[in-house]
Scaffold this active site. Structure first.
Site, PDB file in Angstrom:
ATOM      1  N   ASP A  88       0.818  -1.454   0.083  1.00  0.00           N
ATOM      2  CA  ASP A  88      -0.090   0.186   0.075  1.00  0.00           C
ATOM      3  C   ASP A  88       0.941   1.446  -0.494  1.00  0.00           C
ATOM      4  O   ASP A  88       1.706   0.974   0.517  1.00  0.00           O
ATOM      5  CB  ASP A  88      -1.004  -0.461   0.945  1.00  0.00           C
ATOM      6  CG  ASP A  88      -1.525   0.532   1.146  1.00  0.00           C
ATOM      7  OD1 ASP A  88      -2.693   1.233  -0.133  1.00  0.00           O
ATOM      8  OD2 ASP A  88      -2.674   1.039   1.896  1.00  0.00           O
ATOM      9  N   HIS A 139       1.858   3.292  -8.853  1.00  0.00           N
ATOM     10  CA  HIS A 139       2.388   1.908  -8.941  1.00  0.00           C
ATOM     11  C   HIS A 139       3.326   1.738 -10.405  1.00  0.00           C
ATOM     12  O   HIS A 139       3.705   0.488  -9.536  1.00  0.00           O
ATOM     13  CB  HIS A 139       1.356   1.919 -10.018  1.00  0.00           C
ATOM     14  CG  HIS A 139      -0.168   2.088  -8.928  1.00  0.00           C
ATOM     15  ND1 HIS A 139      -0.919   1.807  -8.225  1.00  0.00           N
ATOM     16  CD2 HIS A 139      -1.632   3.313  -9.261  1.00  0.00           C
ATOM     17  CE1 HIS A 139      -1.810   1.781  -7.782  1.00  0.00           C
ATOM     18  NE2 HIS A 139      -2.419   3.469  -8.646  1.00  0.00           N
ATOM     19  N   LEU A 146      10.941 -20.167  -4.715  1.00  0.00           N
ATOM     20  CA  LEU A 146       9.722 -19.401  -4.019  1.00  0.00           C
ATOM     21  C   LEU A 146       8.299 -19.179  -4.990  1.00  0.00           C
ATOM     22  O   LEU A 146       8.646 -18.584  -6.391  1.00  0.00           O
ATOM     23  CB  LEU A 146      10.924 -18.026  -4.518  1.00  0.00           C
ATOM     24  CG  LEU A 146       9.532 -16.908  -2.881  1.00  0.00           C
ATOM     25  CD1 LEU A 146      10.249 -16.361  -2.345  1.00  0.00           C
ATOM     26  CD2 LEU A 146       8.736 -16.281  -4.431  1.00  0.00           C
TER      27      LEU A 146
END
Ligand code: IPE
Ligand code: IPE
Ligand code: MG
Length: 255
Positions: free
Chosen positions: A28, A45, A139
């Protein structure tokens, strides 16, 4: 893990032998980051996507096995049309470029959320990466896109109800394990550590079922600024907690 990596973790106050297996992050603060600089929100963004690439690598090097990133919530469609379409283009571009690089390094990409609700070009880019990396050993990177925690639970309830209606399952057989196994990523363990950047003290409909006993770390750092040191700090914070799962602390100073 290589010796120099162990030394790096240790000097950051992190115990290399107690790394959280599954870390989830509510990324965020992109908008605020841009606002503070007089830039359009979309620029925040864009910078946020660069952080993703960096942090995936840091997490993987630290020995984190699964990383789940809240990328676009089911509620984020409420944002202005140009911001939403800009984010969609960024996700598709990331799937084509940065993610491709990461996944070539062994990362396995998954997506949680209602993919059918995404524009075709985004869904297709993501599906191609999922398919290409499904056997990667590294991962497990799960992007939560068009994701809502309540929607995920509702979807699980629907699939269970369908099996009951088909006579395949009795209502008595519905237990917590079956609910867990009916969620979007049935094989992932619950997150050990939930990080939220940009200081907000709420979960915003993220992984509602799975975070029942996650340790929560909230940092004021805005996502585009979130760096290696911030992730290691969150892990060190996690390692300082005593997890009890409703019981009493483990004996002999074990954490
Ligand atoms: C998080 O940053 C990214 C998404 C929700 C897509 P925000 O865009 O929510 O940033 P703030 O909260 O406005 O600063
Ligand atoms: C949560 O952030 C969603 C993502 C990080 C993708 P929001 O910025 O949408 O959450 P609220 O609106 O502050 O609760
Ligand atoms: Mg926000």
């Amino acid at each position: 893990m290589p010796d120099n990596q162990r030394r790096k973790l240790t000097s950051a106050g992190v115990d290399p032998d107690r790394i959280p297996g599954h870390v989830a992050i509510i990324m965020d603060g992109n908008g605020r980051w841009a606002q503070q600089r007089g830039l359009p929100r979309l620029e925040g963004h864009r910078r946020g996507y660069r952080t993703v690439t960096r942090i995936v690598r840091v997490a993987s090097d630290a020995g984190v096995r699964a990383l789940t990133l809240y990328t676009f919530s089911a509620e984020n469609w409420r944002r202005p049309q140009d911001e939403v379409s800009g984010i969609m283009r960024l996700i598709a571009a990331a799937a084509h470029r940065e993610l491709r690089r990461l996944t070539d390094e062994g990362v396995q990409l998954r997506v949680s959320g209602r993919m059918e609700g995404l524009p075709d070009f985004v869904r297709e880019a993501l599906l191609a990466d999922i398919e290409r990396t499904k056997n990667n050993p590294g991962l497990v990177l799960t992007l939560a896109v068009n994701y809502g925690g309540r929607a995920e639970i509702a979807d699980a309830v629907q699939s269970i109800a369908r099996r009951v209606a088909d006579g395949e399952l009795s209502p008595e057989a519905i237990d917590e394990e079956l609910v867990s196994k009916s969620l979007y990523q049935p094989d992932l363990p619950d997150p050990d550590l939930l990080i939220r950047t940009a200081a907000e003290m709420r979960v915003s409909n993220f992984l509602l079922w799975q975070i029942a006993y996650s340790e929560i770390h909230v940092t004021p750092v805005l996502w585009p600024d979130f760096a290696e040191a911030d992730l290691l700090k969150a892990i060190a914070d996690y390692q300082s907690r005593v997890r009890k799962f409703g019981g009493v602390p483990a004996p002999s100073g074990q954490k």
